[in-house]
Scaffold this motif. Structure first.
Motif, PDB file in Angstrom:
ATOM      1  N   TYR A  36     -63.727  48.724 -16.490  1.00 13.50           N
ATOM      2  CA  TYR A  36     -64.086  47.803 -15.424  1.00 13.50           C
ATOM      3  C   TYR A  36     -65.517  48.119 -15.006  1.00 13.50           C
ATOM      4  O   TYR A  36     -66.016  49.225 -15.224  1.00 13.50           O
ATOM      5  N   GLY A  43     -65.593  44.064  -5.628  1.00 10.99           N
ATOM      6  CA  GLY A  43     -64.482  44.777  -6.227  1.00 10.99           C
ATOM      7  C   GLY A  43     -64.714  44.972  -7.718  1.00 10.99           C
ATOM      8  O   GLY A  43     -65.514  44.274  -8.332  1.00 10.99           O
ATOM      9  N   PRO A  44     -64.012  45.929  -8.318  1.00 11.08           N
ATOM     10  CA  PRO A  44     -64.146  46.141  -9.763  1.00 11.08           C
ATOM     11  C   PRO A  44     -63.754  44.896 -10.546  1.00 11.08           C
ATOM     12  O   PRO A  44     -62.802  44.192 -10.198  1.00 11.08           O
ATOM     13  N   GLU A  45     -64.497  44.657 -11.636  1.00  7.42           N
ATOM     14  CA  GLU A  45     -64.296  43.487 -12.486  1.00  7.42           C
ATOM     15  C   GLU A  45     -63.846  43.942 -13.870  1.00  7.42           C
ATOM     16  O   GLU A  45     -64.453  44.857 -14.453  1.00  7.42           O
ATOM     17  N   GLN A  96     -48.219  51.361 -14.759  1.00  6.47           N
ATOM     18  CA  GLN A  96     -48.040  51.148 -13.334  1.00  6.47           C
ATOM     19  C   GLN A  96     -49.205  51.694 -12.513  1.00  6.47           C
ATOM     20  O   GLN A  96     -49.582  51.115 -11.504  1.00  6.47           O
ATOM     21  N   ASN A  97     -49.793  52.785 -12.962  1.00  5.12           N
ATOM     22  CA  ASN A  97     -50.839  53.446 -12.196  1.00  5.12           C
ATOM     23  C   ASN A  97     -52.145  53.404 -12.972  1.00  5.12           C
ATOM     24  O   ASN A  97     -52.184  53.787 -14.136  1.00  5.12           O
ATOM     25  N   PHE A  98     -53.218  52.970 -12.335  1.00  7.31           N
ATOM     26  CA  PHE A  98     -54.535  52.917 -12.956  1.00  7.31           C
ATOM     27  C   PHE A  98     -55.384  54.038 -12.367  1.00  7.31           C
ATOM     28  O   PHE A  98     -55.703  54.024 -11.176  1.00  7.31           O
TER      29      PHE A  98
ATOM     30  N   TYR B  33     -51.346  46.699  -5.264  1.00  8.44           N
ATOM     31  CA  TYR B  33     -51.931  48.029  -5.079  1.00  8.44           C
ATOM     32  C   TYR B  33     -52.876  48.053  -3.882  1.00  8.44           C
ATOM     33  O   TYR B  33     -53.559  47.057  -3.596  1.00  8.44           O
ATOM     34  N   TYR B  35     -56.121  50.548  -2.918  1.00  8.83           N
ATOM     35  CA  TYR B  35     -57.030  51.632  -3.267  1.00  8.83           C
ATOM     36  C   TYR B  35     -57.998  51.844  -2.115  1.00  8.83           C
ATOM     37  O   TYR B  35     -58.347  50.902  -1.405  1.00  8.83           O
ATOM     38  N   LEU B  45     -56.233  55.668  -5.696  1.00  7.87           N
ATOM     39  CA  LEU B  45     -54.983  54.974  -5.430  1.00  7.87           C
ATOM     40  C   LEU B  45     -54.343  55.483  -4.152  1.00  7.87           C
ATOM     41  O   LEU B  45     -54.279  56.690  -3.904  1.00  7.87           O
ATOM     42  N   VAL B  48     -48.595  51.760  -4.382  1.00  9.24           N
ATOM     43  CA  VAL B  48     -48.233  50.732  -5.356  1.00  9.24           C
ATOM     44  C   VAL B  48     -46.902  50.131  -4.926  1.00  9.24           C
ATOM     45  O   VAL B  48     -45.957  50.866  -4.609  1.00  9.24           O
ATOM     46  N   SER B  50     -43.949  47.529  -6.351  1.00  8.11           N
ATOM     47  CA  SER B  50     -43.432  46.859  -7.523  1.00  8.11           C
ATOM     48  C   SER B  50     -42.201  46.059  -7.100  1.00  8.11           C
ATOM     49  O   SER B  50     -41.253  46.641  -6.563  1.00  8.11           O
ATOM     50  N   LEU B  90     -59.539  48.368  -1.222  1.00  5.19           N
ATOM     51  CA  LEU B  90     -59.384  47.385  -2.285  1.00  5.19           C
ATOM     52  C   LEU B  90     -57.915  47.093  -2.535  1.00  5.19           C
ATOM     53  O   LEU B  90     -57.098  48.008  -2.636  1.00  5.19           O
ATOM     54  N   ARG B  94     -51.096  43.050 -10.480  1.00  4.52           N
ATOM     55  CA  ARG B  94     -50.913  43.111 -11.927  1.00  4.52           C
ATOM     56  C   ARG B  94     -49.628  42.391 -12.293  1.00  4.52           C
ATOM     57  O   ARG B  94     -48.625  42.495 -11.574  1.00  4.52           O
ATOM     58  N   PHE B 105     -58.634  42.889  -9.088  1.00  7.94           N
ATOM     59  CA  PHE B 105     -59.042  43.389  -7.775  1.00  7.94           C
ATOM     60  C   PHE B 105     -59.577  42.276  -6.891  1.00  7.94           C
ATOM     61  O   PHE B 105     -60.195  41.320  -7.373  1.00  7.94           O
TER      62      PHE B 105
END
Lengths: 110, 114
Positions: A36, A43-45, A96-98, B33, B35, B45, B48, B50, B90, B94, B105
Motif C-alpha cells: 500500500y 489513508g493508505p491506498e 484477518q489481520n494486516f 478494522y 487502526y 491495529l 477487528v 468480523s 483509520l 475487507r 481504508f
C-alpha cells in the motif's frame, strides 16, 4: 508475529524504474504480501498483492522471492505523483489481520 | 464503489469529553478494522470486527470502546482520552471469505486531545 523490514527512505528520478525491497523472513505459508502507499493526510491506498507468484497490474509489479522471505515492489516509470510512503504488509491469520511494515518514504526527483 | 467513509475528518476534544468516530461502508464487507497512526509511524491495529463480532482487540485501553451496530457501520467511542491519544484513526474494511482479499481504508479521522 510475522514482521517486515523496509529501508527508511529511497530516492528516484522521474521516469526511471524504482525497486522497493521488503524482507519478511518469518512469513508463514498462508500469509499474503500486500503493498500500500500513503500520501500525506490520506489513508493508505492499495497498490498490489500476491502469495507466491509474481504479479502485475496497471500500477506496479510485485516480485516475490522463491522462498517468500523477501519481495520487491517495482514501479516501472516513477512520476512525481508516486512520491509517498510505501508499506509492505503481511495479511496473517488467514487474511484477518494486516500487519504493517515500517514503510519506505519514496522521493521522486524531477 | 470501493469507498470507506469516516466522520468527522477532524475532532478536537478535551480529556473529560465523550465523543465518537464513525465509519461506514456499503461494499458488503463483513470485516471492519480500526487502526491508529501516529505521525511518521505505520498504522497500528486496534480492533477487528468480523460479522459484527469483535474478533481482535490488540490490548487497547478501555477508554477506546468499539461498536459495530450493523454490517455497514463501525463506531469508536472515546472517553477520558489522554493527549498521547492524539493521532490519525483509520477505519478499513475487507470482503471476507477469501484469504487473499485486500483491505480498503478510509481517509481517516484526525483526533486532537487537549
Amino acid at each position: 508475529d510475522a514482521k517486515t523490514t523496509q529501508p527508511n527512505s529511497m530516492e528516484s528520478n522521474e521516469e526511471e524504474p524504482v525497486h522497493l525491497p521488503c524482507n519478511h523472513s518469518t512469513i508463514s505459508g498462508t500469509d499474503y504480501i500486500h503493498w500500500y502507499r500513503q500520501l500525506p493526510s490520506q489513508g493508505p491506498e492499495y497498490v498490489i498483492h500476491g502469495l507466491t507468484s509474481n504479479v502485475n497490474n496497471r500500477m506496479a509489479s510485485l516480485a516475490i522471492a522463491e522462498d517468500r522471505k523477501s519481495s520487491t515492489l517495482i514501479l516501472h516509470r516513477a512520476t512525481l505523483r508516486d512520491a509517498a510512503v510505501y508499506y509492505c504488509i503481511l495479511s496473517v491469520n488467514y487474511g484477518q489481520n494486516f500487519v504493517f511494515g515500517p514503510g519506505t518514504r519514496l522521493s521522486v526527483l524531477p | 464503489d470501493t469507498e470507506v467513509t469516516q466522520t468527522p475528518k477532524h475532532l478536537v476534544m478535551g480529556m473529560t469529553n465523550k465523543k465518537s468516530l464513525k465509519c461506514e461502508q456499503h461494499m458488503g464487507h463483513r470485516a471492519m478494522y480500526w487502526y491508529k497512526q501516529k505521525a511518521k509511524k505505520p498504522p497500528e491495529l486496534m480492533f477487528v470486527y468480523s460479522y459484527e463480532k469483535l474478533s481482535i482487540n490488540e490490548s487497547v485501553p478501555s477508554r477506546f470502546s468499539p461498536e459495530c451496530p450493523n454490517s455497514s457501520l463501525l463506531n469508536l467511542h472515546l472517553h477520558a482520552l489522554q493527549p498521547e491519544d492524539s493521532a490519525l484513526y483509520l477505519c478499513a474494511s475487507r470482503l471476507t471469505g477469501v484469504t487473499g482479499n485486500t483491505i480498503y481504508f478510509g481517509e481517516g479521522s484526525w483526533l486532537t486531545v487537549v
